[in-house]
Design an enzyme around this catalytic site. Structure first.
Site, PDB file in Angstrom:
ATOM      1  N   LYS A  70       0.705  -1.057  -0.122  1.00 10.03           N
ATOM      2  CA  LYS A  70      -0.084  -0.037   0.205  1.00 10.03           C
ATOM      3  C   LYS A  70       0.648   1.130   0.047  1.00 10.03           C
ATOM      4  O   LYS A  70       0.699   2.242  -0.809  1.00 10.03           O
ATOM      5  CB  LYS A  70      -0.878   0.017   1.134  1.00 10.03           C
ATOM      6  N   ASN A  91      -4.946   1.963  -1.760  1.00 10.81           N
ATOM      7  CA  ASN A  91      -5.506   0.708  -1.626  1.00 10.81           C
ATOM      8  C   ASN A  91      -6.327   0.468  -3.001  1.00 10.81           C
ATOM      9  O   ASN A  91      -6.973  -0.593  -3.233  1.00 10.81           O
ATOM     10  CB  ASN A  91      -6.235   0.383  -0.500  1.00 10.81           C
ATOM     11  N   TYR A 228     -11.991  -8.637  11.394  1.00 14.23           N
ATOM     12  CA  TYR A 228     -13.447  -9.344  11.181  1.00 14.23           C
ATOM     13  C   TYR A 228     -13.163 -10.798  11.247  1.00 14.23           C
ATOM     14  O   TYR A 228     -14.073 -11.468  10.763  1.00 14.23           O
ATOM     15  CB  TYR A 228     -14.034  -8.877   9.884  1.00 14.23           C
TER      16      TYR A 228
END
Length: 283
Positions: A70, A91, A228
């Site tokens: 990135k 990104n 997540y």
């Protein structure tokens, strides 16, 4: 069905096999019946410059960029959005019609949109935010919060030099007061916070849990985690047990993909429960 006129995008990373972006974009392509494809592209660090230079010649519409590329990709762009410049990383890359590469960073956008969707009454201006971590994700989260009207930030990080560097980078364009704190000081920073954000990998599958006493948070505070996997991290479970509002990190991944998909395929996609289930691999 994919034809010879299909538009192609993908995700560049090293490694890239773990990425859920192909599942995310594949769902949108199927939902909208688009003649297109989204593929994982494993690119080693030493090959990044050559890979980026080849994107227009290969006819790709663009790519997402994930770790470890990135920050390195930023210097290879022909043009940058303001948010990519402020965050210092890229990104999302759009291959423009003239062959130039436009670099964007949609991580902060994804973070805010996730909170807004899951907690529609939330506003950045409700009060100070405490952000755990000072890496690339923290930079995107902090920049988005400041742009959205957050009145004050506290950065909690073990490496105070890294936290100071992030605070100085943010202060270069934002007048919002930023305070630094160590992990030992973290519980004392929570009293006036309206938002607590974990941007570290603590609590992720295979990582140690994030051990933080949340009892100092106000009952109205919102707790969110960009992790997540698992969907409910130990931090979120602890917050929920205290009766605090929580938001998991999956939506940040889903929403950050929206601007790129629209730029590459010409359709503004939606984030809903069907998409969440598909990305999680649920029937």
């Amino acid at each position: 069905m994919i034809t010879g006129k299909a538009r192609v995008a993908g995700v560049i990373g090293w490694p890239v096999g773990h990425s859920r972006s192909p599942r995310l974009h594949g769902f949108w392509l199927a939902r909208h019946g688009i003649d297109g494809a989204y593929v994982p592209l494993a690119v080693a660090p030493e090959a990044l410059e050559r890979a980026l230079a080849a994107l227009p010649a290969l006819g790709l519409a663009g790519v997402n960029v994930t770790v470890p590329h990135k920050e390195h990709a930023l210097a290879r762009m022909d043009a940058l959005t303001e948010r990519a410049r402020r965050i210092g990383a890229v990104n999302t890359i759009v291959c423009q019609s003239d062959g130039r590469l436009l670099g964007d960073n949609t991580d902060g956008f994804g973070f805010l949109e996730n909170l807004r969707q899951r907690r529609p009454d939330w506003r950045a201006g409700h009060g100070p935010a405490v952000v755990l971590g000072a890496g690339g994700a923290a930079r995107a989260v902090c920049a988005s919060l400041l742009e959205a009207g957050c009145p004050a930030l506290t950065l909690v990080n073990r490496d105070q030099g890294r936290a100071r560097a992030l605070a100085e980078a943010l202060a270069a364009w934002s007048p919002v007061p930023i305070t630094l704190a160590t992990w030992d000081e973290a519980p004392r920073t929570l009293g006036g916070a309206a938002l607590l954000v974990n941007t570290t990998s603590l609590g992720m599958v295979g990582q140690p849990p994030l051990d933080l006493d949340l009892r100092g948070l106000a009952p109205s505070a919102l707790v969110t985690d960009i992790v997540y996997a698992p969907l409910e991290t130990p931090l979120l479970a602890r917050a929920r047990a205290l009766g605090l509002a929580t938001v998991d990190g999956l939506g940040m991944l889903l929403h950050q993909g929206r601007p790129g998909f629209e730029a590459w395929f010409g359709v503004a996609p939606e984030v809903d429960d069907a998409l969440r289930a598909a990305v999680l691999g649920k029937p």
